[in-house]
Write an enzyme that holds these catalytic residues in place. Structure first.
Site, PDB file in Angstrom:
ATOM      1  CG  LEU A   1      -2.170  -0.692   1.302  1.00 28.58           C
ATOM      2  CD1 LEU A   1      -2.808  -0.577   2.688  1.00 28.58           C
ATOM      3  CD2 LEU A   1      -3.121  -0.164   0.246  1.00 28.58           C
ATOM      4  CG  ASP A   2      -0.010   4.882  -2.117  1.00 30.43           C
ATOM      5  OD1 ASP A   2      -0.381   5.545  -1.137  1.00 30.43           O
ATOM      6  OD2 ASP A   2      -0.701   4.751  -3.137  1.00 30.43           O
ATOM      7  NE  ARG A   3       5.645   8.767   2.106  1.00 32.54           N
ATOM      8  CZ  ARG A   3       5.406  10.078   2.054  1.00 32.54           C
ATOM      9  NH1 ARG A   3       4.916  10.710   3.083  1.00 32.54           N
ATOM     10  NH2 ARG A   3       5.679  10.753   0.953  1.00 32.54           N
TER      11      ARG A   3
ATOM     12  CB  SER B   1      -3.037   3.879   0.454  1.00 32.97           C
ATOM     13  OG  SER B   1      -3.111   4.521  -0.798  1.00 32.97           O
TER      14      SER B   1
END
Length: 178
Positions: free
Chosen positions: A42-44, A46
């Protein structure tokens, strides 16, 4: 027996155990279990469900798009997507790295979620709304790019479900064994 951990990754946390000098919090700040690794990312920016396991084959079955494991996201978007925007997402859109697979999408009422830290920027002149989007791929920032493509940039993104696993009952920064 494989270890399977369901983590509610907070906003701003990297989906890895080391920060490589970035200064951002990592999974090591939340999960002190040796030998487990994230199945996907999960990107930072999200938040939400991140699965960790010590089983490499299970990790691949969860993360690899060829297994088409459905991932459901709750997305707060700028504006209110009309039926045409939702239909485009459902059909699949063409991003710079190619067309996306069809998605399941619907408008939803604002979900009963924890407050985000930091809060989403509020703009009096621009309404926002929520959609639920289920995809079977997992390209880099895919949901954000899809909603932007149809004219509704994502303001907040929470992964709620991967396959049969959900965030239900797991507060941000906490985890439980599956």
């Amino acid at each position: 027996m494989a270890r399977l951990i369901l983590l509610n990754k907070p906003h701003g946390v990297l989906s890895q155990f080391t920060d490589e000098g970035s200064g951002h919090p990592t999974l090591a700040d939340y999960v002190n279990v040796p030998g487990v690794y994230p199945a996907g990312r999960l990107d930072r920016d999200s938040e939400g469900l991140l699965i960790l396991t010590d089983d490499g084959k299970l990790q691949a079955r969860i993360a690899d798009p060829k297994f088409k494991k459905p991932k459901t996201y709750l997305a707060q978007v700028e504006g209110v997507p009309d039926d045409a925007a939702l239909a485009a997402l459902a059909k699949g859109v063409t991003l710079k790295d190619g067309p996306t697979q069809p998605a399941r999408v619907r408008r939803i009422e604002p979900p009963d979620l924890w407050p985000r830290v930091p809060p989403v920027r509020y703009r009096k002149s621009v309404p926002d709304s929520w959609i639920e989007l289920t995809i079977t791929e997992g390209r880099n920032r895919q949901v954000r790019r899809m909603t932007a493509y149809v004219g509704h940039p994502t303001l907040r993104l929470v992964r709620w479900r991967i396959g049969d696993w959900t965030l239900d009952g797991i507060a941000p920064g906490l985890w439980r064994d599956a």
